[in-house]
Scaffold this motif. Structure first.
Motif, PDB file in Angstrom:
ATOM      1  N   ILE A  70     -60.006  68.289 -22.169  1.00  0.00           N
ATOM      2  CA  ILE A  70     -59.212  69.405 -21.666  1.00  0.00           C
ATOM      3  C   ILE A  70     -58.034  69.622 -22.613  1.00  0.00           C
ATOM      4  CG2 ILE A  70     -57.801  70.270 -19.755  1.00  0.00           C
ATOM      5  CD1 ILE A  70     -60.762  69.928 -19.002  1.00  0.00           C
ATOM      6  N   VAL A  71     -57.938  70.815 -23.172  1.00  0.00           N
ATOM      7  CA  VAL A  71     -56.784  71.182 -23.989  1.00  0.00           C
ATOM      8  C   VAL A  71     -55.806  71.865 -23.042  1.00  0.00           C
ATOM      9  CG1 VAL A  71     -55.946  72.508 -25.956  1.00  0.00           C
ATOM     10  CG2 VAL A  71     -58.210  71.433 -26.059  1.00  0.00           C
ATOM     11  N   ALA A  72     -54.733  71.172 -22.726  1.00  0.00           N
ATOM     12  CA  ALA A  72     -53.781  71.650 -21.726  1.00  0.00           C
ATOM     13  C   ALA A  72     -52.729  72.571 -22.318  1.00  0.00           C
ATOM     14  CB  ALA A  72     -53.101  70.461 -21.053  1.00  0.00           C
ATOM     15  N   GLN A  73     -52.410  72.383 -23.601  1.00  0.00           N
ATOM     16  CA  GLN A  73     -51.350  73.178 -24.205  1.00  0.00           C
ATOM     17  C   GLN A  73     -51.568  73.241 -25.705  1.00  0.00           C
ATOM     18  OE1 GLN A  73     -47.460  71.766 -23.173  1.00  0.00           O
ATOM     19  NE2 GLN A  73     -46.421  73.137 -24.570  1.00  0.00           N
ATOM     20  N   VAL A  74     -51.331  74.419 -26.281  1.00  0.00           N
ATOM     21  CA  VAL A  74     -51.384  74.612 -27.728  1.00  0.00           C
ATOM     22  C   VAL A  74     -50.032  75.179 -28.152  1.00  0.00           C
ATOM     23  CG1 VAL A  74     -52.499  75.809 -29.651  1.00  0.00           C
ATOM     24  CG2 VAL A  74     -53.868  75.057 -27.697  1.00  0.00           C
TER      25      VAL A  74
END
Length: 110
Positions: free
Chosen positions: A96-100
């Motif tokens: 899961i990529v929660a923030q970029v």
């Protein structure tokens, strides 16, 4: 151990630029906050790097911040939203990529 029973690790990934990576124009790279399960942190890192490379990102570095239990022991607060994303990573056996957070060169001309 099933994927749902594996611990979830918090990973901070540094990415550079690569054609077609989807980062904003003018960005020099990005930091990505990710949650990934694995039998150990090394496996979680390997899976995360593989997924991000498939997505067209140029992974430069990965910093592990441990499991929720390890983070709480270090005094980190984990809010309901973050705990939910971690649970989703475990449930779906997913990264899961929660923030970029894109990086921009402060010295670049406008």
């Amino acid at each position: 151990m099933s994927a749902k029973d594996q611990p979830v690790y918090t990973l901070l990934v540094e990415a550079g630029r690569k054609p077609g990576d989807g980062l904003p124009e003018g960005a020099t790279g990005a930091a990505l906050l990710c949650y990934a399960g694995g039998v150990d942190e090394a496996e979680a890192v390997r899976e995360t790097v593989a997924i991000l490379k498939q997505a067209g990102l140029s992974v430069l570095d990965v910093e592990g911040h441990g499991t929720p239990e390890e983070r709480r022991a270090q005094g980190h607060e984990i809010d309901e939203e973050e705990a939910g994303l971690m649970a989703r990573a475990a449930e779906e056996n997913a990264v899961i990529v929660a923030q970029v957070t894109p990086f921009f060169d402060e010295d670049a001309p406008d």
